[in-house]
Design an enzyme around this catalytic site. Structure first.
Site, mmCIF file in Angstrom:
data_model
loop_
_atom_site.group_PDB
_atom_site.id
_atom_site.type_symbol
_atom_site.label_atom_id
_atom_site.label_comp_id
_atom_site.label_asym_id
_atom_site.label_seq_id
_atom_site.Cartn_x
_atom_site.Cartn_y
_atom_site.Cartn_z
ATOM 1 N N HIS A 59 0.826 -1.210 0.000
ATOM 2 C CA HIS A 59 0.000 0.000 0.000
ATOM 3 C C HIS A 59 0.861 1.260 0.000
ATOM 4 O O HIS A 59 0.374 2.344 0.349
ATOM 5 C CB HIS A 59 -0.913 0.015 1.223
ATOM 6 C CG HIS A 59 -1.740 -1.216 1.389
ATOM 7 N ND1 HIS A 59 -2.631 -1.627 0.432
ATOM 8 C CD2 HIS A 59 -1.798 -2.140 2.384
ATOM 9 C CE1 HIS A 59 -3.220 -2.755 0.843
ATOM 10 N NE2 HIS A 59 -2.725 -3.088 2.015
ATOM 11 N N HIS A 74 -7.393 -4.507 -0.571
ATOM 12 C CA HIS A 74 -6.844 -5.835 -0.847
ATOM 13 C C HIS A 74 -7.655 -6.525 -1.935
ATOM 14 O O HIS A 74 -7.662 -7.740 -2.042
ATOM 15 C CB HIS A 74 -6.859 -6.691 0.416
ATOM 16 C CG HIS A 74 -6.311 -5.992 1.611
ATOM 17 N ND1 HIS A 74 -7.115 -5.376 2.539
ATOM 18 C CD2 HIS A 74 -5.036 -5.761 1.992
ATOM 19 C CE1 HIS A 74 -6.342 -4.827 3.470
ATOM 20 N NE2 HIS A 74 -5.086 -5.043 3.155
#
Lengths: 333, 333
Positions: free
Chosen positions: B57, B219
């Site tokens: 991320h 995700h």
């Protein structure tokens, strides 16, 4: 084609409007002809620096307009040179009477259009000096280029000469510095994937699921070789060797290193590549003393990366470290 | 799979090494257990703030370690919670005796592991306060989450409470501020494409050439609806409505707006989306007074974007504007 746009014909216009909303504290956009300029246009007695080129490479160049970097940037359509009237209007708008530098990446259209604008401005008494950046060691001559393509060293040059102009250096001195950057900056890029032009709607080149384009241009121009994908470290070594060996570097020399993402590459991967680039340079006796890791000169959503290096010295580092306040690069302020 | 990595098992480790080389002036990496901390670990009398979560991320969270933001960040494997020993070691390393805040995104694994670390540290006399961010309005409960997922508001919270801790606010006051951020920050995301986990080698979800996942998680968790691609402005309106309406905003209220790229989205497109997000909020009487436009909380090379808003007031803006010096966010210094 899946793109986050409304109408391909309005994509650049709407992006400019978005930029102005996001960064209205530092820049404003002039429309028709389009250019992005600092919020306070004229800086009397300061050398003005203008760059420009096709859109789709953001944050370059509009993202580098602001204190300590560019005075104005002229965005063309996606991957298309801006027109001479854009550079002419920008030059006249930001000219502070101390001369204007046109920082041009080496593409035939860009050079021709910047030159036309420069000629018109010169006729009206504005001293314009062009500097053409041609740092891409991948290939000599390319789709849109006579000689080497101009790529990542442009970003580093904008930062360095921008700082010099900001502190009040005279035109000839800023030009000399730009020449140093041109002579001492080198780049090479590669792509895992193509990108899609909004106006075209399909990839600008085809590439296999296990292939990469080594030496790709920022408009998807062919590079040196279509090869099979290799581990990150091998790719870094393949690219860093021609980049470093193309300028005279000696044991102990210092460089600024930009590990640049093409737009669609995860930052995680850029750090992996950067890690090995620094180690590889170190093995050759070259010390990485400043860096950028991220998306600085992109090709829309292309996956891939480029490496740019510039030989540093104390003066270059002083200018590098000077405050900068732009959308794409900011420190010290 | 084409990835710019060497070995999937070493990807996070090598990226951490790269981060340390790139940002050695502001952070250092502790290995085994892995955590990224400010270069100067202990800041006696200062409330310490730690975040963490799966890698992939970036720049979140390691890119937000530094003056005015986080004291430490714990990176897990890609899309995988860090282990309790990482948070425990980080907490002990940066504890300056004024209490430690664990800023946790609402995922079951993250919460459990942060809690285990907090318990151990509490037994040893360190006061740890957890704050769980759950700002994603897309869905209630998700693949890895009871309740809402925690996403972009985490970045804004890190900046705001980081500034408060930096100026010397006491633990209870920083916790109150974090609670404000939790209560007044909301997000929603969408994806055009999936991403590929280095360890898996294939997309984490399948999606058609004309489809998008509206309300996707970072995700790749399913969102509200699989729909056909729509023009950028329509997408912005679809997402901004539930985001803005989920907190009490009145005519004339001010917000911080983050238009975030998922990692593979061209900046040109993010500006187009931002342009309409500001206009849409304005029509509803909401004024965008600060913003971020770029890749701040990503999902590897996923194409798509998210919108995060936080209701602002003069105190929040003062903290927002305070100096910050991290790899991912920097101003005023």
């Amino acid at each position: 084609m899946k793109k986050l746009i409304n109408d391909p014909n309005n994509a650049v216009l709407e992006a400019l409007q978005g930029m102005e909303k996001a960064h209205g504290d530092i820049l404003k956009v002039n429309y028709d002809p389009d250019f992005i300029a600092r919020k306070t246009l004229k800086n009397k007695g300061k050398v003005a620096i203008i760059s420009g080129g096709g859109s789709g490479h953001e944050p370059m160049h509009g993202g580098y307009v602001g204190l300590g970097m560019l005075d104005a940037a002229c965005p063309g359509a996606v991957f298309t040179s801006p027109t001479p009237d854009q550079m002419e209007a920008a030059t006249k708008a930001v000219n502070g009477g101390a001369g204007v530098i046109h920082l041009v990446k080496n593409y035939t259209g860009d050079i021709m259009n910047f030159q036309m604008a420069a000629d018109i401005c010169a006729d009206e008494g504005i001293e314009v000096k062009p500097i053409v950046i041609d740092d891409d060691v991948s290939v000599k001559d390319s789709l849109y280029t006579a000689g080497r393509r101009g790529v990542g060293a442009t970003v580093l040059t904008e930062k360095i000469i921008g700082a010099a102009a900001e502190r009040g250096d005279k035109l000839d001195d800023v030009v000399k510095l730009a020449q140093y950057c041109k002579d001492n900056g080198r780049s090479m890029g590669m792509a895992l994937t193509s990108c899609i032009l909004p106006s075209v709607g399909k990839p600008i080149f085809e590439i296999g699921d296990d292939e990469i384009e080594m030496g790709v241009g920022i408009h998807g121009e062919p590079g040196r070789e279509r090869m099979k994908i290799k581990p990150a470290n091998e790719l870094v070594e393949i690219m860093l060797e021609p980049v470093l060996s193309d300028i005279s570097l000696e044991n102990g020399d210092e460089i600024i290193l930009m590990l640049n993402g093409m737009g669609g590459t995860p930052l995680l991967e850029l750090y992996i590549l950067f890690n090995h680039a620094v180690d590889t340079a170190k093995k050759l006796g070259i010390k990485t003393v400043r860096c950028l890791v991220g998306n600085y000169i992109t090709s829309l959503e292309m996956q891939g990366f480029s490496i740019t290096i510039m030989k540093a010295n104390s003066e270059i580092l002083k200018l590098w470290d000077a405050p900068v306040h732009t959308a794409g690069l900011r420190w010290g302020i």
